[in-house]
Design an enzyme around this catalytic site. Structure first.
Site, PDB file in Angstrom:
ATOM      1  N   TYR A 160      55.651 -43.016 -31.858  1.00 43.53           N
ATOM      2  CA  TYR A 160      54.894 -41.884 -31.005  1.00 43.53           C
ATOM      3  C   TYR A 160      55.568 -40.683 -31.592  1.00 43.53           C
ATOM      4  O   TYR A 160      54.789 -39.671 -31.835  1.00 43.53           O
ATOM      5  CB  TYR A 160      55.283 -42.094 -29.647  1.00 43.53           C
ATOM      6  N   LYS A 164      53.198 -37.250 -33.156  1.00 45.06           N
ATOM      7  CA  LYS A 164      53.330 -35.864 -32.562  1.00 45.06           C
ATOM      8  C   LYS A 164      53.836 -35.079 -33.663  1.00 45.06           C
ATOM      9  O   LYS A 164      53.529 -33.816 -33.623  1.00 45.06           O
ATOM     10  CB  LYS A 164      53.824 -35.867 -31.265  1.00 45.06           C
TER      11      LYS A 164
END
Length: 260
Positions: A160, A164
């Site tokens: 994750y 990002k």
């Protein structure tokens, strides 16, 4: 204060809940026409009906869209009705996190879903609108909803955080590539926001999701939406490039002061 937004058209991905839904409400209240996109057709159709009733002076459109498919993105953008063809603001909000797992053990399907949604989906939507916004008389504004996880890392968050971080790199690169165009590029990086985010991460485990926000007051989707409205309502010569928004008591991705 937001008079610059009235009459503009906003295309929102991931509009079926959370930050995306809040953005739809906030931009509609500012007098914008809204294009709602998400995979959950029923949710965005219900939201469209709600906006139509609340704001009869604006136009709304609900379109089912899976941003992980470039073909689907291109088809939706190409086939927008005539009165929605000129999109002024793109809110790249669609994204998710799955699991909290050491990299060595991360399931391949979760890795693919996060990369395909958080990175490829954002790229596909941005590619679809850049040529249009370059030719538009009013230019355009691309707002990428990222995360504090795009600035930091933490154990078991490798994939994750990587997605990002990619959003951050794409956003900053676009600012170079579009400097000679009428397109502005902005990034919003929230900390803890209480939406469906943690429930999705923990595969529907509401009790575990609630623990993420225990003992503190997290941000809401509306907090992020209000910031998106402010950013996009600035005069054309003002480009708010990057923002970090945290709930009071959160000092990093993993440090949160909690009341006992």
């Amino acid at each position: 204060m937001f008079k610059n937004l009235k009459g503009k058209t906003v295309f929102i991905t991931g509009a079926s809940a959370g930050i995306g839904e809040a953005c739809a409400q906030a931009f509609a209240s500012a007098g914008c026409h809204i294009i709602l996109t998400a995979r959950r057709t029923k949710r965005i159709e219900e939201l469209k009906a709600e906006l139509d009733q609340q704001y009869p002076d604006i136009r709304t459109l609900a379109v089912t869209l899976d941003v992980t498919s470039k073909e689907a993105v291109d088809q939706v953008v190409t086939n927008l009705p005539a009165d929605f063809q000129s999109v002024d603001i793109l809110i790249n909000n669609a994204g998710l996190v799955l699991g909290l797992t050491p990299l060595a053990d991360y399931p391949v399907d979760q890795i693919d879903t996060m990369i395909n949604t958080n990175v490829k989906g954002l790229i596909y939507c941005t590619q679809a609108f850049i040529p249009r916004m370059k030719q538009a008389p009013r230019g355009g504004h691309i707002v990428n909803v990222s995360s504090i996880s795009g600035r930091e890392v933490y154990p078991n968050g490798s994939v994750y955080c990587a997605t990002k971080h990619a959003v951050d790199v794409i956003t900053r690169t676009l600012r170079f590539e579009l400097a000679d165009s009428p397109i502005r590029v902005s990034s919003i990086n929230p900390g803890l926001v209480e939406t469906e985010f943690s429930k999705v991460r923990f595969e529907g485990d509401q009790q575990r999701a609630d623990q993420v926000y225990a003992g503190m007051t997290p941000l809401t989707g509306s907090d992020i939406a209000e910031l998106a409205v402010f950013i996009t309502s600035r005069p054309a010569h003002v480009e708010i490039a990057d923002t970090l928004i945290l709930p009071h008591g959160q000092a990093s991705a993993t440090f949160v002061h909690r009341q006992k």
